[in-house]
Design a protein around this motif. Structure first.
Motif, PDB file in Angstrom:
ATOM      1  N   GLU A 179      45.251 111.868 -67.796  1.00 24.73           N
ATOM      2  CA  GLU A 179      43.937 111.612 -67.196  1.00 24.73           C
ATOM      3  C   GLU A 179      43.461 110.198 -67.535  1.00 24.73           C
ATOM      4  OE1 GLU A 179      40.592 112.084 -64.955  1.00 24.73           O
ATOM      5  OE2 GLU A 179      42.310 113.427 -65.040  1.00 24.73           O
ATOM      6  N   GLN A 188      44.319 111.158 -57.862  1.00 25.28           N
ATOM      7  CA  GLN A 188      44.522 112.569 -58.175  1.00 25.28           C
ATOM      8  C   GLN A 188      45.056 113.343 -56.971  1.00 25.28           C
ATOM      9  OE1 GLN A 188      40.635 113.468 -59.772  1.00 25.28           O
ATOM     10  NE2 GLN A 188      41.416 113.371 -61.866  1.00 25.28           N
ATOM     11  N   GLU A 189      44.632 112.975 -55.772  1.00 28.71           N
ATOM     12  CA  GLU A 189      45.167 113.614 -54.557  1.00 28.71           C
ATOM     13  C   GLU A 189      46.683 113.478 -54.511  1.00 28.71           C
ATOM     14  OE1 GLU A 189      41.823 113.056 -51.031  1.00 28.71           O
ATOM     15  OE2 GLU A 189      43.280 111.465 -51.380  1.00 28.71           O
ATOM     16  N   SER A 221      55.241 117.186 -56.220  1.00 29.35           N
ATOM     17  CA  SER A 221      55.786 117.852 -57.405  1.00 29.35           C
ATOM     18  C   SER A 221      56.605 116.904 -58.274  1.00 29.35           C
ATOM     19  CB  SER A 221      56.645 119.045 -56.985  1.00 29.35           C
ATOM     20  OG  SER A 221      57.737 118.614 -56.196  1.00 29.35           O
ATOM     21  N   THR A 276      48.585 115.258 -57.609  1.00 28.11           N
ATOM     22  CA  THR A 276      48.633 116.723 -57.572  1.00 28.11           C
ATOM     23  C   THR A 276      49.389 117.243 -56.357  1.00 28.11           C
ATOM     24  OG1 THR A 276      46.469 116.832 -56.484  1.00 28.11           O
ATOM     25  CG2 THR A 276      46.506 117.019 -58.888  1.00 28.11           C
ATOM     26  N   LEU A 309      51.921 116.096 -64.696  1.00 29.19           N
ATOM     27  CA  LEU A 309      50.550 115.916 -65.144  1.00 29.19           C
ATOM     28  C   LEU A 309      50.325 116.529 -66.524  1.00 29.19           C
ATOM     29  CD1 LEU A 309      48.771 116.633 -61.763  1.00 29.19           C
ATOM     30  CD2 LEU A 309      49.428 114.431 -62.733  1.00 29.19           C
ATOM     31  N   TYR A 341      55.552 114.360 -59.767  1.00 28.70           N
ATOM     32  CA  TYR A 341      54.726 113.810 -60.841  1.00 28.70           C
ATOM     33  C   TYR A 341      54.391 114.877 -61.866  1.00 28.70           C
ATOM     34  CZ  TYR A 341      54.269 110.004 -57.547  1.00 28.70           C
ATOM     35  OH  TYR A 341      54.538 108.994 -56.672  1.00 28.70           O
TER      36      TYR A 341
END
Length: 97
Positions: A42, A60-61, A67, A64, A71, A69
């Motif tokens: 974050e 963030q779009e 796949s 998320t 997080l 990436y």
């Protein structure tokens, strides 16, 4: 003071200069961050907003949606099992039980 290392910052600036809009460079920028740090935190997203003017919601779009990436911090060991037809024929499904 920059949140990113000098090397990562240079790569981010390189990608931002290649695209007409900053938003267009999000994919390769996230790859650079993940390759360097192992996953996308974050704090990385916040730093992209404050240091480079990329809107947090846009980053963030993308992060998320794909796949590719991570997080969350990846586990120390990752096990991948082939599940295509050829692997199934030689018993890959049995190894997953």
């Amino acid at each position: 003071m920059s949140f990113f290392s000098t090397e990562v910052k240079k790569q981010i600036e390189h990608y931002l200069s290649r695209y007409e809009t900053k938003r267009s460079g999000i994919l390769p920028i996230l790859h650079v961050i993940q390759d360097h740090y192992g996953w996308i935190q974050e704090e990385h997203v916040k730093a992209l907003e404050s240091e480079f003017g990329l809107h947090r919601v846009h980053v963030q779009e993308v992060a998320t949606f794909y796949s590719a990436y991570r997080l969350e911090k990846p586990a120390r060991w990752q096990v991948y099992v082939c599940d295509n037809l050829t692997c199934s024929m030689v018993g890959a499904k049995k190894s997953m039980n």
